[in-house]
Write an enzyme that holds these catalytic residues in place. Structure first.
Site, PDB file in Angstrom:
ATOM      1  N   ASP A   1      46.751  39.036  43.919  1.00 31.38           N
ATOM      2  CA  ASP A   1      45.998  38.064  44.862  1.00 31.38           C
ATOM      3  C   ASP A   1      46.582  36.867  45.016  1.00 31.38           C
ATOM      4  OD1 ASP A   1      43.384  38.207  42.230  1.00 31.38           O
ATOM      5  OD2 ASP A   1      45.579  36.750  42.503  1.00 31.38           O
TER       6      ASP A   1
ATOM      7  N   HIS B   1      52.728  43.968  39.507  1.00 28.88           N
ATOM      8  CA  HIS B   1      52.292  45.034  40.575  1.00 28.88           C
ATOM      9  C   HIS B   1      52.566  44.622  41.994  1.00 28.88           C
ATOM     10  CE1 HIS B   1      49.569  46.767  36.877  1.00 28.88           C
ATOM     11  NE2 HIS B   1      50.764  47.089  36.866  1.00 28.88           N
TER      12      HIS B   1
ATOM     13  N   CYS C   1      63.617  51.834  61.322  1.00 25.80           N
ATOM     14  CA  CYS C   1      63.762  53.219  61.432  1.00 25.80           C
ATOM     15  C   CYS C   1      62.691  54.291  61.627  1.00 25.80           C
ATOM     16  CB  CYS C   1      64.067  53.653  59.691  1.00 25.80           C
ATOM     17  SG  CYS C   1      62.672  53.626  58.797  1.00 25.80           S
TER      18      CYS C   1
ATOM     19  N   THR D   1      41.521  41.881  31.311  1.00 27.74           N
ATOM     20  CA  THR D   1      42.200  43.337  31.791  1.00 27.74           C
ATOM     21  C   THR D   1      41.657  44.328  30.954  1.00 27.74           C
ATOM     22  OG1 THR D   1      44.071  44.673  31.817  1.00 27.74           O
ATOM     23  CG2 THR D   1      44.094  43.118  30.136  1.00 27.74           C
TER      24      THR D   1
HETATM   25  C1  BV8 Z   1      54.093  53.890  35.997  1.00 24.15           C
HETATM   26  C2  BV8 Z   1      48.479  47.406  42.491  1.00 24.15           C
HETATM   27  C3  BV8 Z   1      56.454  54.863  35.360  1.00 24.15           C
HETATM   28  C4  BV8 Z   1      47.810  48.186  43.493  1.00 24.15           C
HETATM   29  C5  BV8 Z   1      47.904  48.677  40.194  1.00 24.15           C
HETATM   30  C6  BV8 Z   1      52.357  58.163  31.144  1.00 24.15           C
HETATM   31  C7  BV8 Z   1      53.089  58.967  31.836  1.00 24.15           C
HETATM   32  C8  BV8 Z   1      52.913  59.037  33.264  1.00 24.15           C
HETATM   33  C9  BV8 Z   1      51.942  58.281  34.042  1.00 24.15           C
HETATM   34  C10 BV8 Z   1      51.164  57.418  33.294  1.00 24.15           C
HETATM   35  C11 BV8 Z   1      51.663  57.142  31.844  1.00 24.15           C
HETATM   36  N1  BV8 Z   1      50.586  56.544  31.764  1.00 24.15           N
HETATM   37  C12 BV8 Z   1      50.129  55.893  32.645  1.00 24.15           C
HETATM   38  C13 BV8 Z   1      50.446  56.331  33.430  1.00 24.15           C
HETATM   39  C14 BV8 Z   1      50.035  56.106  35.072  1.00 24.15           C
HETATM   40  C15 BV8 Z   1      49.458  54.830  35.257  1.00 24.15           C
HETATM   41  C16 BV8 Z   1      48.305  54.415  34.491  1.00 24.15           C
HETATM   42  O1  BV8 Z   1      48.618  53.530  33.944  1.00 24.15           O
HETATM   43  N2  BV8 Z   1      47.291  55.075  34.632  1.00 24.15           N
HETATM   44  C17 BV8 Z   1      46.037  54.892  33.963  1.00 24.15           C
HETATM   45  C18 BV8 Z   1      44.933  55.016  34.677  1.00 24.15           C
HETATM   46  C19 BV8 Z   1      46.062  55.375  32.638  1.00 24.15           C
HETATM   47  N3  BV8 Z   1      50.520  53.880  35.529  1.00 24.15           N
HETATM   48  C20 BV8 Z   1      51.567  53.969  36.473  1.00 24.15           C
HETATM   49  O2  BV8 Z   1      51.388  54.771  37.415  1.00 24.15           O
HETATM   50  C21 BV8 Z   1      52.195  52.607  36.682  1.00 24.15           C
HETATM   51  N4  BV8 Z   1      53.644  53.234  36.822  1.00 24.15           N
HETATM   52  O3  BV8 Z   1      53.905  54.083  34.790  1.00 24.15           O
HETATM   53  O4  BV8 Z   1      55.555  53.780  36.193  1.00 24.15           O
HETATM   54  C22 BV8 Z   1      56.029  56.311  35.954  1.00 24.15           C
HETATM   55  C23 BV8 Z   1      56.596  56.485  37.276  1.00 24.15           C
HETATM   56  C24 BV8 Z   1      56.549  57.756  37.956  1.00 24.15           C
HETATM   57  C25 BV8 Z   1      55.767  58.839  37.291  1.00 24.15           C
HETATM   58  C26 BV8 Z   1      55.086  58.389  36.126  1.00 24.15           C
HETATM   59  C27 BV8 Z   1      55.107  57.132  35.457  1.00 24.15           C
HETATM   60  C28 BV8 Z   1      51.881  51.880  37.890  1.00 24.15           C
HETATM   61  C29 BV8 Z   1      50.595  51.085  37.489  1.00 24.15           C
HETATM   62  C30 BV8 Z   1      50.237  50.100  38.578  1.00 24.15           C
HETATM   63  C31 BV8 Z   1      49.173  50.641  39.599  1.00 24.15           C
HETATM   64  N5  BV8 Z   1      48.796  49.458  40.414  1.00 24.15           N
HETATM   65  N6  BV8 Z   1      47.627  47.614  41.129  1.00 24.15           N
HETATM   66  C32 BV8 Z   1      46.563  47.926  43.881  1.00 24.15           C
HETATM   67  O5  BV8 Z   1      46.236  46.270  43.648  1.00 24.15           O
HETATM   68  O6  BV8 Z   1      46.064  48.191  45.048  1.00 24.15           O
HETATM   69  S1  BV8 Z   1      46.817  48.823  39.090  1.00 24.15           S
HETATM   70  C33 BV8 Z   1      45.363  48.022  39.122  1.00 24.15           C
HETATM   71  O7  BV8 Z   1      44.393  48.539  38.211  1.00 24.15           O
HETATM   72  C34 BV8 Z   1      45.462  46.615  38.673  1.00 24.15           C
HETATM   73  O8  BV8 Z   1      46.598  46.086  38.787  1.00 24.15           O
HETATM   74  C35 BV8 Z   1      45.249  46.599  37.174  1.00 24.15           C
HETATM   75  O9  BV8 Z   1      46.432  46.555  36.401  1.00 24.15           O
HETATM   76  C36 BV8 Z   1      44.236  48.056  36.981  1.00 24.15           C
HETATM   77  C37 BV8 Z   1      43.286  47.881  36.467  1.00 24.15           C
HETATM   78  O10 BV8 Z   1      42.444  47.126  37.370  1.00 24.15           O
HETATM   79  P1  BV8 Z   1      40.942  46.624  36.868  1.00 24.15           P
HETATM   80  O11 BV8 Z   1      40.347  47.703  35.854  1.00 24.15           O
HETATM   81  O12 BV8 Z   1      40.110  45.836  37.953  1.00 24.15           O
HETATM   82  O13 BV8 Z   1      41.289  45.467  36.187  1.00 24.15           O
HETATM   83  P2  BV8 Z   1      41.421  45.440  34.674  1.00 24.15           P
HETATM   84  O14 BV8 Z   1      42.035  46.652  34.324  1.00 24.15           O
HETATM   85  O15 BV8 Z   1      42.184  44.246  34.716  1.00 24.15           O
HETATM   86  O16 BV8 Z   1      39.730  45.428  34.588  1.00 24.15           O
HETATM   87  C38 BV8 Z   1      39.071  44.480  34.668  1.00 24.15           C
HETATM   88  C39 BV8 Z   1      38.767  43.592  33.619  1.00 24.15           C
HETATM   89  O17 BV8 Z   1      38.158  42.552  33.503  1.00 24.15           O
HETATM   90  C40 BV8 Z   1      37.789  44.594  32.548  1.00 24.15           C
HETATM   91  O18 BV8 Z   1      38.072  44.650  31.326  1.00 24.15           O
HETATM   92  C41 BV8 Z   1      36.319  43.521  32.645  1.00 24.15           C
HETATM   93  O19 BV8 Z   1      35.521  43.555  31.346  1.00 24.15           O
HETATM   94  C42 BV8 Z   1      37.320  42.302  32.759  1.00 24.15           C
HETATM   95  N7  BV8 Z   1      36.227  41.143  33.306  1.00 24.15           N
HETATM   96  C43 BV8 Z   1      35.512  41.247  34.263  1.00 24.15           C
HETATM   97  N8  BV8 Z   1      34.765  40.193  34.925  1.00 24.15           N
HETATM   98  C44 BV8 Z   1      35.606  39.234  33.892  1.00 24.15           C
HETATM   99  C45 BV8 Z   1      36.580  39.862  33.025  1.00 24.15           C
HETATM  100  N9  BV8 Z   1      37.504  39.311  32.454  1.00 24.15           N
HETATM  101  C46 BV8 Z   1      36.987  37.956  32.135  1.00 24.15           C
HETATM  102  N10 BV8 Z   1      36.445  37.108  33.000  1.00 24.15           N
HETATM  103  C47 BV8 Z   1      35.484  37.814  33.935  1.00 24.15           C
HETATM  104  N11 BV8 Z   1      34.821  37.100  34.504  1.00 24.15           N
HETATM  105 ZN    ZN Z   2      62.264  51.312  58.007  1.00 24.24          ZN
END
Ligand code: BV8
Ligand code: ZN
Length: 243
Positions: A101, A116, A147, A185
Site C-alpha cells: 500500500d 511483495h 506485445c 503480521t
Molecule cells: C514463494 C501481495 C517461492 C499480493 C502477498 C513452500 C513451498 C512452496 C510454496 C510455499 C511454501 N511455503 C509457502 C508457500 C506458498 C506461499 C505461502 O507462504 N503460502 C502460505 C499461505 C502458507 N508463499 C508464496 O507463494 C510466496 N512465494 O514462496 O516463492 C516459490 C515459487 C514458486 C513455487 C513455489 C514457491 C509469495 C508470497 C507473497 C504473496 N503475496 N501479497 C496482494 O497483496 O494482493 S501475501 C499477503 O498475504 C500479504 O502481503 C501478507 O504477506 C500475507 C498475509 O496477509 P494478512 O494475513 O492480511 O496480513 P498478515 O499476515 O500480515 O495478518 C494480519 C495480522 O495483523 C494478523 O496477525 C492480525 O492479528 C494483525 N493485526 C490486525 N489488526 C492489527 C494487527 N496488528 C497490529 N495492529 C493492528 N491494528
Molecule cells: Zn507486453
C-alpha cells in the site's frame, strides 16, 4: 514495558518487519479479515495467483481496482508515523514490509524494502513492460501496446518468487541490525515469515506487536499484545529513552 529486554546498550540500527496489520488502523482490510461485499465469496489466496489471473483476468483486475481505490483514500496511522519519526534519532531505521500500500513511504520512512511489490504498479504479464497506474480506471486489464499481452498488477502473487534483491537485502538486514520489531503480521506467509528467525539465530532481540498470538510468538524475545497504532509510539519512546 521493555524493561525485560536486554537491549544492546546503544541501538544504532533497527529493522521493522511489517504486515497488513499495521495498515489496519488506516482502514486497509488485512487478508485475514473477511472480504466484504462482492469479494466476500472469494479467498484472497484464490485471487492473488497467476492462475486466477489467467483464468479470470477481469475478476482479479477488478479486485485490485477495488483495493487501489480504497488505498488511494487512506493515510498512514500513528504506527507508520512512529517508525518514520524514529529516523530522526536512530541512524539506521529499515522497514521491510509485506504490504503493497505504500503507507510507510507516505509516512516519511526513507528505507522501505517492499517484499511483495506495490499495488499502484502494473506491468505486462508477457513481456514485463511497465505501465503507469493510469490504467487503474479500467474494468478489464489493458492489453500491452508492445506485445498484446495482458497488463497485471505489480505485486508478487502466491506461487511467484519475491524480487531477489529485496529478499536478499531483507535477510542481510535481519542478520545484522541491533533490534527487530515485527508488527501486524500473521507470520504465516513465506518466505517473509522466516525473516525473524535469521535475527534470533544471530542473537538479535525480536519484539512482536500483534493483538493476537502468531507462530512467531513463542520464539520472540518479547511479544506485546496490542494494536500497532497504540503500541508503536510507546515502543519508540522506550527505544529513544534507551539511547
Ligand atoms: C514463494 C501481495 C517461492 C499480493 C502477498 C513452500 C513451498 C512452496 C510454496 C510455499 C511454501 N511455503 C509457502 C508457500 C506458498 C506461499 C505461502 O507462504 N503460502 C502460505 C499461505 C502458507 N508463499 C508464496 O507463494 C510466496 N512465494 O514462496 O516463492 C516459490 C515459487 C514458486 C513455487 C513455489 C514457491 C509469495 C508470497 C507473497 C504473496 N503475496 N501479497 C496482494 O497483496 O494482493 S501475501 C499477503 O498475504 C500479504 O502481503 C501478507 O504477506 C500475507 C498475509 O496477509 P494478512 O494475513 O492480511 O496480513 P498478515 O499476515 O500480515 O495478518 C494480519 C495480522 O495483523 C494478523 O496477525 C492480525 O492479528 C494483525 N493485526 C490486525 N489488526 C492489527 C494487527 N496488528 C497490529 N495492529 C493492528 N491494528
Ligand atoms: Zn507486453
Amino acid at each position: 514495558m521493555l524493561e525485560n529486554i536486554d537491549f544492546p546498550t546503544k541501538i544504532q540500527s533497527i529493522a521493522f518487519l511489517t504486515g497488513a496489520g499495521i495498515s489496519a488502523e488506516s482502514g486497509v482490510p488485512t487478508f485475514r479479515d473477511a472480504q466484504t461485499g462482492l469479494w466476500a465469496k472469494y479467498r484472497p489466496e484464490e485471487l492473488a495467483t497467476p492462475g486466477a489471473f489467467q483464468l479470470q483476468p477481469g475478476v482479479v483486475w477488478q479486485w485490485y481496482q477495488w483495493r487501489r481505490e480504497l488505498i488511494a483514500k487512506v493515510s498512514p496511522n500513528a504506527g507508520h508515523q512512529a517508525i518514520a519519526q524514529l529516523e530522526q534519532r536512530v541512524p539506521n531505521v529499515h522497514v521491510i514490509t509485506q504490504n503493497v500500500d505504500g503507507l510507510h513511504q507516505d509516512a516519511g520512512s526513507t528505507d522501505v524494502v517492499e517484499l511483495h511489490g506495490r499495488i499502484t504498479r502494473n506491468f505486462c504479464f508477457d513481456c514485463g513492460e511497465d505501465y503507469l497506474d493510469d490504467t487503474s480506471s479500467l474494468e478489464h486489464p489493458p492489453t500491452c501496446k508492445a506485445c498484446g499481452g495482458l497488463v497485471r498488477p505489480g505485486v508478487v502473487w502466491f506461487g511467484e518468487s519475491l524480487p531477489e534483491a529485496a529478499l536478499e537485502r531483507a535477510i542481510k538486514l535481519c542478520s545484522e541490525v541491533d533490534l527487530v520489531v515485527v508488527v501486524g503480521t500473521s507470520s504465516i506467509v513465506q518466505p517473509a515469515a522466516s525473516l525473524p528467525f535469521y535475527s534470533l539465530r544471530a542473537g538479535i532481540p525480536v519484539v512482536e506487536i500483534n493483538p493476537t498470538e502468531t507462530p512467531l510468538t513463542e520464539s520472540a524475545t518479547v511479544s506485546l499484545r496490542g494494536n500497532a497504532a497504540e503500541v508503536l509510539p510507546g515502543l519508540v519512546k522506550s527505544i529513544l529513552s534507551e539511547k
